[in-house]
Motif scaffolding. Structure first.
Motif, PDB file in Angstrom:
ATOM      1  N   GLY A 123      67.106  71.010   3.215  1.00  0.00           N
ATOM      2  CA  GLY A 123      67.735  69.990   2.399  1.00  0.00           C
ATOM      3  C   GLY A 123      66.949  69.545   1.183  1.00  0.00           C
ATOM      4  N   ILE A 124      65.644  69.692   1.215  1.00  0.00           N
ATOM      5  CA  ILE A 124      64.821  69.153   0.127  1.00  0.00           C
ATOM      6  C   ILE A 124      65.168  69.799  -1.209  1.00  0.00           C
ATOM      7  CG2 ILE A 124      62.857  70.759   0.250  1.00  0.00           C
ATOM      8  CD1 ILE A 124      62.635  66.906   0.038  1.00  0.00           C
ATOM      9  N   PHE A 125      65.647  71.046  -1.173  1.00  0.00           N
ATOM     10  CA  PHE A 125      65.926  71.765  -2.422  1.00  0.00           C
ATOM     11  C   PHE A 125      67.199  71.285  -3.119  1.00  0.00           C
ATOM     12  CE2 PHE A 125      66.690  74.542   1.346  1.00  0.00           C
ATOM     13  CZ  PHE A 125      68.080  74.382   1.429  1.00  0.00           C
ATOM     14  N   PHE A 126      67.993  70.443  -2.452  1.00  0.00           N
ATOM     15  CA  PHE A 126      69.184  69.916  -3.113  1.00  0.00           C
ATOM     16  C   PHE A 126      68.845  68.781  -4.081  1.00  0.00           C
ATOM     17  CE2 PHE A 126      71.443  71.644   0.729  1.00  0.00           C
ATOM     18  CZ  PHE A 126      72.158  72.601   0.031  1.00  0.00           C
ATOM     19  N   VAL A 127      67.642  68.234  -3.988  1.00  0.00           N
ATOM     20  CA  VAL A 127      67.207  67.175  -4.887  1.00  0.00           C
ATOM     21  C   VAL A 127      66.592  67.822  -6.133  1.00  0.00           C
ATOM     22  CG1 VAL A 127      65.748  65.137  -5.144  1.00  0.00           C
ATOM     23  CG2 VAL A 127      66.729  65.702  -2.904  1.00  0.00           C
ATOM     24  N   PRO A 128      67.090  67.496  -7.327  1.00  0.00           N
ATOM     25  CA  PRO A 128      66.539  68.119  -8.535  1.00  0.00           C
ATOM     26  C   PRO A 128      65.020  67.960  -8.659  1.00  0.00           C
ATOM     27  CG  PRO A 128      68.604  67.018  -9.052  1.00  0.00           C
ATOM     28  CD  PRO A 128      68.278  66.661  -7.632  1.00  0.00           C
ATOM     29  N   ASP A 129      64.486  66.771  -8.353  1.00  0.00           N
ATOM     30  CA  ASP A 129      63.040  66.543  -8.392  1.00  0.00           C
ATOM     31  C   ASP A 129      62.531  66.536  -6.953  1.00  0.00           C
ATOM     32  OD1 ASP A 129      60.422  65.744  -8.733  1.00  0.00           O
ATOM     33  OD2 ASP A 129      60.892  64.193 -10.210  1.00  0.00           O
ATOM     34  N   MET A 130      62.205  67.726  -6.456  1.00  0.00           N
ATOM     35  CA  MET A 130      61.800  67.843  -5.056  1.00  0.00           C
ATOM     36  C   MET A 130      60.504  67.108  -4.765  1.00  0.00           C
ATOM     37  SD  MET A 130      62.763  71.751  -3.960  1.00  0.00           S
ATOM     38  CE  MET A 130      61.999  72.554  -5.381  1.00  0.00           C
ATOM     39  N   ALA A 131      59.549  67.160  -5.690  1.00  0.00           N
ATOM     40  CA  ALA A 131      58.258  66.494  -5.467  1.00  0.00           C
ATOM     41  C   ALA A 131      58.456  64.988  -5.317  1.00  0.00           C
ATOM     42  CB  ALA A 131      57.299  66.806  -6.604  1.00  0.00           C
ATOM     43  N   ALA A 132      59.338  64.397  -6.118  1.00  0.00           N
ATOM     44  CA  ALA A 132      59.614  62.964  -5.997  1.00  0.00           C
ATOM     45  C   ALA A 132      60.238  62.648  -4.648  1.00  0.00           C
ATOM     46  CB  ALA A 132      60.533  62.513  -7.128  1.00  0.00           C
ATOM     47  N   ALA A 133      61.124  63.531  -4.170  1.00  0.00           N
ATOM     48  CA  ALA A 133      61.736  63.325  -2.858  1.00  0.00           C
ATOM     49  C   ALA A 133      60.687  63.380  -1.754  1.00  0.00           C
ATOM     50  CB  ALA A 133      62.818  64.369  -2.626  1.00  0.00           C
ATOM     51  N   VAL A 134      59.784  64.353  -1.850  1.00  0.00           N
ATOM     52  CA  VAL A 134      58.726  64.467  -0.835  1.00  0.00           C
ATOM     53  C   VAL A 134      57.835  63.227  -0.847  1.00  0.00           C
ATOM     54  CG1 VAL A 134      56.626  65.726  -0.216  1.00  0.00           C
ATOM     55  CG2 VAL A 134      58.730  66.981  -0.741  1.00  0.00           C
ATOM     56  N   LEU A 137      59.597  60.518   1.074  1.00  0.00           N
ATOM     57  CA  LEU A 137      59.556  60.763   2.515  1.00  0.00           C
ATOM     58  C   LEU A 137      58.155  60.520   3.068  1.00  0.00           C
ATOM     59  CD1 LEU A 137      61.758  63.996   2.780  1.00  0.00           C
ATOM     60  CD2 LEU A 137      62.464  61.609   3.106  1.00  0.00           C
ATOM     61  N   TRP A 138      57.160  60.998   2.353  1.00  0.00           N
ATOM     62  CA  TRP A 138      55.760  60.872   2.771  1.00  0.00           C
ATOM     63  C   TRP A 138      55.342  59.396   2.875  1.00  0.00           C
ATOM     64  CZ3 TRP A 138      52.372  63.654   5.154  1.00  0.00           C
ATOM     65  CH2 TRP A 138      50.997  63.490   4.969  1.00  0.00           C
ATOM     66  N   ARG A 139      55.869  58.580   1.975  1.00  0.00           N
ATOM     67  CA  ARG A 139      55.572  57.150   1.978  1.00  0.00           C
ATOM     68  C   ARG A 139      55.928  56.510   3.312  1.00  0.00           C
ATOM     69  NH1 ARG A 139      58.392  52.757   1.804  1.00  0.00           N
ATOM     70  NH2 ARG A 139      60.399  53.784   1.447  1.00  0.00           N
ATOM     71  N   GLN A 140      56.943  57.012   3.961  1.00  0.00           N
ATOM     72  CA  GLN A 140      57.446  56.407   5.187  1.00  0.00           C
ATOM     73  C   GLN A 140      56.781  56.938   6.451  1.00  0.00           C
ATOM     74  OE1 GLN A 140      62.024  55.880   4.623  1.00  0.00           O
ATOM     75  NE2 GLN A 140      61.352  57.339   3.072  1.00  0.00           N
ATOM     76  N   VAL A 141      55.848  57.896   6.301  1.00  0.00           N
ATOM     77  CA  VAL A 141      55.103  58.441   7.441  1.00  0.00           C
ATOM     78  C   VAL A 141      53.875  57.568   7.694  1.00  0.00           C
ATOM     79  CG1 VAL A 141      53.857  60.446   8.339  1.00  0.00           C
ATOM     80  CG2 VAL A 141      55.868  60.776   6.872  1.00  0.00           C
ATOM     81  N   ARG A 142      53.656  57.189   8.934  1.00  0.00           N
ATOM     82  CA  ARG A 142      52.477  56.378   9.270  1.00  0.00           C
ATOM     83  C   ARG A 142      51.213  57.218   9.192  1.00  0.00           C
ATOM     84  NH1 ARG A 142      50.198  58.049  13.862  1.00  0.00           N
ATOM     85  NH2 ARG A 142      51.493  58.865  15.566  1.00  0.00           N
ATOM     86  N   PRO A 143      50.049  56.601   8.972  1.00  0.00           N
ATOM     87  CA  PRO A 143      48.784  57.337   9.064  1.00  0.00           C
ATOM     88  C   PRO A 143      48.660  57.996  10.445  1.00  0.00           C
ATOM     89  CG  PRO A 143      48.423  55.212   8.046  1.00  0.00           C
ATOM     90  CD  PRO A 143      49.844  55.202   8.539  1.00  0.00           C
ATOM     91  N   GLY A 144      48.370  59.273  10.453  1.00  0.00           N
ATOM     92  CA  GLY A 144      48.314  60.033  11.696  1.00  0.00           C
ATOM     93  C   GLY A 144      49.639  60.670  12.066  1.00  0.00           C
ATOM     94  N   ALA A 148      57.591  67.136   8.234  1.00  0.00           N
ATOM     95  CA  ALA A 148      57.986  68.539   8.366  1.00  0.00           C
ATOM     96  C   ALA A 148      59.069  68.841   7.331  1.00  0.00           C
ATOM     97  CB  ALA A 148      58.509  68.826   9.771  1.00  0.00           C
ATOM     98  N   VAL A 149      58.831  69.871   6.546  1.00  0.00           N
ATOM     99  CA  VAL A 149      59.814  70.343   5.569  1.00  0.00           C
ATOM    100  C   VAL A 149      60.071  71.813   5.852  1.00  0.00           C
ATOM    101  CG1 VAL A 149      60.323  70.770   3.136  1.00  0.00           C
ATOM    102  CG2 VAL A 149      59.114  68.679   3.806  1.00  0.00           C
ATOM    103  N   THR A 150      61.316  72.149   6.134  1.00  0.00           N
ATOM    104  CA  THR A 150      61.689  73.539   6.406  1.00  0.00           C
ATOM    105  C   THR A 150      62.649  74.008   5.321  1.00  0.00           C
ATOM    106  OG1 THR A 150      61.423  73.244   8.792  1.00  0.00           O
ATOM    107  CG2 THR A 150      62.801  75.082   8.069  1.00  0.00           C
ATOM    108  N   THR A 151      62.407  75.207   4.809  1.00  0.00           N
ATOM    109  CA  THR A 151      63.250  75.737   3.750  1.00  0.00           C
ATOM    110  C   THR A 151      63.470  77.230   3.962  1.00  0.00           C
ATOM    111  OG1 THR A 151      63.559  75.809   1.345  1.00  0.00           O
ATOM    112  CG2 THR A 151      61.324  76.242   2.186  1.00  0.00           C
ATOM    113  N   TRP A 152      64.379  77.779   3.187  1.00  0.00           N
ATOM    114  CA  TRP A 152      64.665  79.208   3.298  1.00  0.00           C
ATOM    115  C   TRP A 152      63.596  80.038   2.603  1.00  0.00           C
ATOM    116  CZ3 TRP A 152      67.857  80.239   6.916  1.00  0.00           C
ATOM    117  CH2 TRP A 152      68.967  79.423   7.166  1.00  0.00           C
ATOM    118  N   GLY A 153      63.288  81.194   3.198  1.00  0.00           N
ATOM    119  CA  GLY A 153      62.383  82.135   2.575  1.00  0.00           C
ATOM    120  C   GLY A 153      63.130  83.053   1.618  1.00  0.00           C
TER     121      GLY A 153
END
Length: 274
Positions: A123-134, A137-144, A148-153
């Motif tokens: 799903g991450i690739f549907f956002v034009p600015d993928m780095a901003a989306a990540v 998402l990363w902001r909401q992860v607790r320390p520790g 997980a980001v899964t994409t097509w090869g």
């Protein structure tokens, strides 16, 4: 670059339309790779998990099973019809620890570090600015915690993919695409670079060379109509669609295609303890 709001509308329309075939037996790859992603996270009982681009629950449901009744999974998607199916499956499985939100993953509003794990499968690739989306998402992860980001090869759904686009081009050249959104991160190097742009470090990326079996050419058509291809196919009139299907499936039958590539990249990143 296409605006985020326009990309959202296109994605929601394509997947709401595809919802009728999304869970067809020909499309088992959603559950296969969703479960594989969750298994890489090392979830614990009681964990809180955010699952974005959830579809019909391919990663949200196995996550809910792993975190148990004391845990919680928030499943988010733009396509309300897909989430409705996910909710039906959760109810059938007796899972009561899920919350379903039809929403944009960039505006969820959870506090920093709210989740033990955040998951985004295909799903991450549907956002034009993928780095901003990540970053969001990363902001909401607790320390520790983990993201997980899964994409097509590379070579996704070949040889059927190229055959389909050629048939579409023959009917409607204006709809032909030489580039898919996931192409930007379809190599380990590309995925690493995008995650690094988002400010992430110490990433673990695993490339899985996989295939998806077809019992016959019709399985491929079911896959196409029950996935993101639907957004393009629905722009054809009835006769054009008939000819595209006939051309595409005739090519696969003539080549005796019984499987297509389904290569996948998994990225798992642990947030440093403060």
């Amino acid at each position: 670059m296409e605006s985020h709001s326009i990309a959202n509308k296109k994605t929601a329309h394509a997947y709401n339309t595809a919802a009728d075939l999304f869970d067809h037996p020909a499309n088992t790859f959603w559950n296969r790779f969703g479960t594989s992603t969750v298994n890489r996270l090392g979830l614990s009982k009681g964990d809180k998990v955010l699952d974005v681009c959830s579809g019909t629950g391919a990663s949200a449901l196995p996550a809910a099973r792993q975190v148990g009744s004391d845990g919680r999974v928030v499943a988010v998607d733009l396509a309300e019809k897909l989430l409705a199916r996910a909710a039906e499956k959760a109810k059938s499985d007796g899972l009561e620890n899920l919350e379903f939100r039809v929403d944009d993953m960039l505006v969820l509003g959870y506090p920093d570090g709210y989740f033990d794990a955040v998951v985004c499968v295909f799903g991450i690739f549907f956002v034009p600015d993928m780095a901003a989306a990540v970053r969001e998402l990363w902001r909401q992860v607790r320390p520790g915690g983990r993201l997980a980001v899964t994409t097509w090869g590379s070579d996704l759904f070949e040889p059927a993919n190229t055959s389909l686009w050629q048939a579409i081009c023959d009917e409607r050249p204006d709809l032909h695409k030489d580039f898919n959104p996931w192409d930007r991160i379809s190599t380990p190097e590309g995925l690493l670079a995008m995650l690094a742009e988002a400010g992430l470090t110490d990433m673990h990326i695993f490339a899985e060379d996989a295939t998806h079996s077809l019992s016959g050419p019709e399985d491929w058509w079911t896959l196409a109509m029950g996935s993101g291809y639907r957004g393009t196919l629905d722009q054809l009139n009835e006769e054009q669609l008939r000819r595209v299907k006939q051309s595409n499936l005739h090519h696969l039958a003539s080549q005796s295609v019984t499987e297509i590539s389904a290569n996948v990249l998994y990225a798992v990143v642990e947030k440093p303890l403060i």
